[in-house]
Design an enzyme around this catalytic site. Structure first.
Site, mmCIF file in Angstrom:
data_model
loop_
_atom_site.group_PDB
_atom_site.id
_atom_site.type_symbol
_atom_site.label_atom_id
_atom_site.label_comp_id
_atom_site.label_asym_id
_atom_site.label_seq_id
_atom_site.Cartn_x
_atom_site.Cartn_y
_atom_site.Cartn_z
ATOM 1 N N SER A 86 0.837 -1.197 0.000
ATOM 2 C CA SER A 86 0.000 0.000 0.000
ATOM 3 C C SER A 86 0.878 1.255 0.000
ATOM 4 O O SER A 86 1.642 1.450 -0.944
ATOM 5 C CB SER A 86 -0.955 -0.058 1.201
ATOM 6 N N ASP A 138 -10.216 -5.706 -2.498
ATOM 7 C CA ASP A 138 -9.510 -4.696 -1.700
ATOM 8 C C ASP A 138 -10.396 -3.462 -1.558
ATOM 9 O O ASP A 138 -10.818 -2.876 -2.568
ATOM 10 C CB ASP A 138 -8.204 -4.342 -2.443
ATOM 11 N N HIS A 143 -7.327 -6.000 1.479
ATOM 12 C CA HIS A 143 -6.097 -5.209 1.669
ATOM 13 C C HIS A 143 -5.289 -5.677 2.880
ATOM 14 O O HIS A 143 -4.288 -5.063 3.221
ATOM 15 C CB HIS A 143 -6.499 -3.740 1.863
HETATM 16 N N1 LIG Z 1 -6.949 2.388 10.528
HETATM 17 C C1 LIG Z 1 -7.468 2.390 9.201
HETATM 18 C C2 LIG Z 1 -6.942 1.244 8.402
HETATM 19 C C3 LIG Z 1 -5.487 1.371 8.155
HETATM 20 C C4 LIG Z 1 -4.994 0.292 7.219
HETATM 21 O O1 LIG Z 1 -5.745 -0.441 6.627
HETATM 22 N N2 LIG Z 1 -3.693 0.228 7.070
HETATM 23 C C5 LIG Z 1 -3.128 -0.754 6.183
HETATM 24 C C6 LIG Z 1 -2.272 -0.071 5.170
HETATM 25 S S1 LIG Z 1 -3.278 1.020 4.211
HETATM 26 C C7 LIG Z 1 -2.172 1.791 3.141
HETATM 27 O O2 LIG Z 1 -1.081 2.092 3.347
HETATM 28 C C8 LIG Z 1 -2.355 -1.755 7.000
HETATM 29 O O3 LIG Z 1 -1.412 -2.355 6.529
HETATM 30 N N3 LIG Z 1 -2.774 -1.966 8.238
HETATM 31 C C9 LIG Z 1 -2.119 -2.849 9.172
HETATM 32 C C10 LIG Z 1 -2.794 -4.168 9.353
HETATM 33 O O4 LIG Z 1 -2.350 -4.892 10.241
HETATM 34 O O5 LIG Z 1 -3.721 -4.504 8.599
HETATM 35 C C11 LIG Z 1 -8.980 2.373 9.233
HETATM 36 O O6 LIG Z 1 -9.477 2.656 10.277
HETATM 37 O O7 LIG Z 1 -9.591 2.099 8.193
#
Ligand SMILES: N[C@@H](CCC(=O)N[C@@H](CSC=O)C(=O)NCC(=O)O)C(=O)O
Length: 280
Positions: A150, A226, A259
């Site tokens: 991402s 995603d 995602h």
């Molecule tokens: N907190 C957010 C969601 C944040 C999220 O989905 N982060 C992704 C990367 S998004 C792009 O860079 C991620 O890798 N999160 C870590 C995980 O453990 O999944 C919300 O509230 O939507």
């Protein structure tokens, strides 16, 4: 450059360790994680594969959630994962949203106040961290690969496309492929780089790839379930750029994957093999 060892454990015959150091680029303490495979030793340097995580993540996310160490141990690959921004600065607005500021450094060197002094994740990842790793771990200096997810997929593509002589292999999971044209990129680049949108192009993977191909094939995996695909990721822009420059791009679309790190865990082996084949 002195390093603080935060923890170290045996893992698949090698070592999983967590470190902190005072960063020249960010002016803060930065943390990173390293998996050192058993093949590495004082007289045997191994290729190092750097991972850049996405929004809200830390140096722990990938090494805890992706399940990459077993195969990295077999392939003799060192894994290095860093944090996603400087922390502890308390700059105005740095913690108001999850997609900007803390946890959202976008792997660029900011030019605008108040970010320019510390938000230098571009130089941190491209220069400072590899120099630190190569001085303190048995990592080969001529066999670096980079991948990410991402925001980190954007960071990996941009770092390799801007510095092909330093990064021999590159891949990405669900990268923000055309940040100049999507809300996450517009917000981050507008604040970090200013209102002149032409200056943003230096950090856009699709713009960079259209201008010049990376010497190696680029692997990208994208889930079709995603939640950020249409609004933020735009893999079709990367595909068009590759076509224009002749970049070898293997872009794979996967029905049903979202995602999350469940998606990353499902395809991480292919990425490690992609890098191992190119890094030797
Ligand atoms: N907190 C957010 C969601 C944040 C999220 O989905 N982060 C992704 C990367 S998004 C792009 O860079 C991620 O890798 N999160 C870590 C995980 O453990 O999944 C919300 O509230 O939507």
């Amino acid at each position: 450059m002195s390093l603080t060892l935060r923890s170290e454990n045996a893992c698949f015959g090698g070592r999983m360790s967590f470190h902190a150091h005072a960063s020249r680029e960010t002016g803060t303490e930065m943390r990173f994680a390293v998996f050192t495979p058993s093949q590495a030793g004082p007289n045997r340097k191994v290729p190092a594969l750097y991972y850049l995580a996405g929004l809200t993540c830390t140096e722990e996310t990938f090494v805890i959630k992706a399940g990459a160490q077993r195969l990295a141990a077999e392939l003799g690959l060192m894994l290095v994962a860093c944090d996603t921004s400087p922390r502890g600065l308390n700059l105005p607005g740095d913690s108001d949203a999850w997609d900007f500021g803390v946890g959202a450094g976008f792997y660029l060197d900011a030019t605008q106040a108040p970010w320019a002094t510390n938000y230098r994740m571009g130089s941190y990842v491209n220069l400072e961290l590899p120099a630190l790793i190569e001085a303190n771990f048995p990592a080969a200096t001529d066999r670096r690969g980079i991948f990410g997810h991402s925001m980190g997929g954007h960071g990996a593509l941009v770092t390799a496309l801007r510095n092909p002589d330093r990064w021999r292999s590159v891949s990405a999971f669900a990268p923000i492929s055309n940040p100049v044209a999507v809300p996450w990129g517009e917000k981050a680049f507008g604040n970090y780089l200013g209102t002149d949108r032409t200056s943003w192009e230096a950090y856009d993977a699709s713009v960079l790839m259209r201008a010049k191909a990376h010497p190696c094939e680029v692997l990208v995996d994208q889930g079709l379930a995603d939640q950020f695909l249409e609004k933020q990721l735009q893999p079709e822009a990367l595909e068009a750029a590759a076509k224009a420059s002749g970049q070898k791009l293997k872009l794979r679309r996967h029905e049903g994957y979202d995602h999350s790190y469940w998606f990353i865990q499902s395809f991480v082996a292919d990425h490690l093999r992609h890098h191992a084949a190119l890094l030797g």
